[in-house]
Design an enzyme around this catalytic site. Sequence first.
Site, short mmCIF file in Angstrom:
data_model
loop_
_atom_site.label_atom_id
_atom_site.label_comp_id
_atom_site.label_asym_id
_atom_site.label_seq_id
_atom_site.Cartn_x
_atom_site.Cartn_y
_atom_site.Cartn_z
CB ALA A 53 -0.97 0.20 1.32
CG MET A 54 2.05 5.38 -2.16
SD MET A 54 3.63 5.21 -1.46
CE MET A 54 3.87 6.97 -1.06
CG ASN A 61 -0.26 8.03 -2.32
OD1 ASN A 61 0.89 8.14 -2.78
ND2 ASN A 61 -1.07 7.03 -2.54
CG HIS A 74 2.96 0.60 7.50
ND1 HIS A 74 4.29 0.19 8.02
CD2 HIS A 74 3.31 1.28 6.30
CE1 HIS A 74 5.09 0.62 7.34
NE2 HIS A 74 4.89 1.12 6.15
CD GLU A 75 0.75 2.10 3.63
OE1 GLU A 75 1.30 3.11 3.64
OE2 GLU A 75 1.44 1.07 3.66
#
Length: 907
Positions: A277-278, A280, A312-313
């Site tokens: 995942a990311m 942003n 986490h993200e």
Amino acid sequence: MRDAQARTIFLKDYTAPAFLIEKTELHFDLEETQARVSSRLLIGRNPELAGNDQDTLQLDGQDMVLESLRIDGTELTSDDYEIADESLTIRALSSFASQSLDEGFVLECVTLIKPQENTSLEGLYKSRTMFCTQCEAEGFRKITYYLDRPDVMSVFTTTIVADKQRYPVLLSNGNDIARGDLDNDRHWVSWEDPFRKPCYLFALVAGDLRHIEDTFTTCTQRDISLRIFVEEKDLDKCDHAMASLKHAMRWDEEVYGREYDLDIFMIVAVDDFNMGAMENKGLNIFNTSCVLANPATTTDLAFQRVESVVAHEYFHNWSGNRVTCRDWFQLSLKEGFTVFRDAEFSADMGSRSVKRVENVSFLRTAQFAEDAGPMAHPVRPDSYMEISNFYTLTIYEKGAEVVRMIRELLGPENFRAGSDLYFERHDGQAVTTEDFVCAMEDASGMNLTQFRRWYTQAGTPQLKISDNYDASAQTYELLVRQSCPPTPDQSHKEPLHIPLRMGLLDADGNELPLVLDGDQGALATAPTERVLEVTREVQSFVFKGIRSKPVPSLLRGFSAPVKLYFDCSRDDLLFIMTRDSDGFNRWSAAQDLAVAVIQEMLTQQQAGEQPQIDVRLINAVGDVLRSAVDDARGAGELDQAMLAQLLSLPSEAYLGELSDEIDVDGIHVVREMLADTLAATHTETFAELYALCQSDAPYSPDALSIARRALKNCCLAYLVRTQEPGWLEVCAGQFTDAGNMTDVDAALRLLINSRAPEAEPLRAQALADFYQRWQHESLVVNQWFSVQAIASRPGTLQQVKALMTHEAFDIRNPNKVRALISAFCNMNAVNFHDLSGEGYTFLADQVIILNRLNPQIAARLLTPLTRWKRYNPARQHLMKAQLERVQADPELSKDVYEVVSKSLKSS
Ligand code: TRP
Ligand code: ZN
């Protein structure tokens, strides 16, 4: 190589940017064959740079066509700039600007890109029916010309224009500020992100998406709108991620004092994604595998993964976004810290010691192997060719251990003070790991000078400990020697500052008060657990007032990521296993005992003898089982997840990692032999426990239920090993009747791996039924690929090759590649390392194909071949030959080139 020559980037060459971008306005016109990206950048010289008179602007950019370029409204001609493969350079910049470059100028740039043809899944690309972006680490340069480096932070506004029917939902970072309709069934939405950020945190999504919505009220009573966007078919799999998100938001307020900052937080699930995942800003993009979950389709393990990745993200919003990295050498600043934060969150949500056990098992297996291989690098690397190759277990997992050690040394209060100071001092800045350590020092008064070597030295340190009891003086000495093996580019290592958490047990299992020679305190008030600070190469710790020879419990909680060597007798291991107060060390002693027994069996097997199993291990397992049964019948106080861990033998991968030369087949044979013997000896108790762990309660992914299922399926695994047809039938029954994927999946795996002849027809039927039932659930089909890929039976490679032509397989989808190809190469040692070498050839073939499609995935896939030096000469030769075949490809990406060339270096 396509990119002429792979250039090595060095940390020592870092210089601050000569130009900064104050404002970034982006306009995307998304069409079916291409996208037109117009940017309007407000750029100025960096005032912090003394004597800055830079007159050349070099922007990063690749794989795009420039349509127009203006400075302060004046169109530049092709004579005014140079375009290279990866950059756009404008010289004599001041001659185009209307004022001094210190005042700033407006650069307008229009480029054309082709998201539909972008298979690298970096930049702007299409996943199934939606457009999405992935910009970390250096993907933004595939979208438009820009200063693509994290120390250039800008305020972004984004307008997206697209077909209204196909792409009703248009998302970007921040708040949506305006929208409208256009001709030709097109529409637009504008977004503004008020927080300055580096371009790697930019995101855009356009698609026909549905969402679920919820609200979170922050500690200062602000209402945040939370939305999870998915394709319509996945709307029934969002609830767990939403619940996890709300838990994470509350936890970060309570444990770190961090409040969310925008009014909206969005998550989008996409099926084609290189990583998990990311983060942003305000618009996290997730691999479907890390966000979707429901009981029918998702295992407990995947539920837990969703919880931890969502957290986490989310945690990155502070550790990564509000305070970001100065350059990519600092990657662990955000990743190590954030992994540490999400691990602690998971520990608080479930069983703390089991979480630690899982974490440490993973670290000791996979990260230690990386540290011992050709890609070994420090937590803060000195150089890289391709930064995508440095999203490693060392950066993430060892990086998290380094943060954990700081907390061990400072204590929890000072650690929190250090974290507060770090966030306050560096909010809105792009900083370094050094800044993090300084904040920790300043808040605590602790000197971390020597500790900093953890960031710069690669390799896994070794602690060799011996002890000495002096009965007449009533002293007990621990003599600690530390060393660290050489790694590529680092032959000599300096001693590290290592926190060694420990205790001493007397013969009755009492924890002894710990007073070191030279301490002031009295015995009566002394603590029974201490963190020894190991700083020298050889160091002695002498404890006073010890009336009889104690059993030491060392490295409690795995207080440092080291290999511990202490000559502990098997009886002492058994003692620690049952009597230690530290849950992690009880498990660790059980593992050490099993490792010792298996290693002894392996030596006997290699000498052509019949391996003998130490009966103490068999009895110890019986004891654990009986206490589990008593507990399940009565109070239910024991941690069942921990029991499942205690009953699991060390993995083949971990046993391999402990060997100098990995005997793939020998390890498999003796480990199986031991497991079969345990199953045969304790069948009745396993059966009793299996029955006791059954439940009629509706599925729930809470910690207790997960633990109970883990223990139950652990028992079933042993029962199926007995090869009694009755147990195979029970297993087949569980496969058909279970109402949740955890139990179905466990049963399927057992049917597939059973060596009983009766398993054959059951297996075929189960696989066919499973596919029939789940063919429309992509993530479940991936599981179906995986279970087949990891079967240790002969002929599995042929099966994997056949599955690659299956209608559901697609090599362009990383989840499919991981489920089938990576699973086979990483989790099926006996078949991958078959002496025919076919497994190696197979892997090289896939790397060569993926190198062109998706270099990041290709480079990652290579990992098992890079470990060639750990095997016998015959295998080394075969593995190396395949690396050389990959290396000979004339069109190698930077990603694959770096991994393959470093793996073959000095060989
Ligand atoms: N920053 C992401 C994380 O949370 C990692 C990541 C996601 C990434 N996608 C990526 C890294 C693509 C490199 C390339 O850990
Ligand atoms: Zn991360």
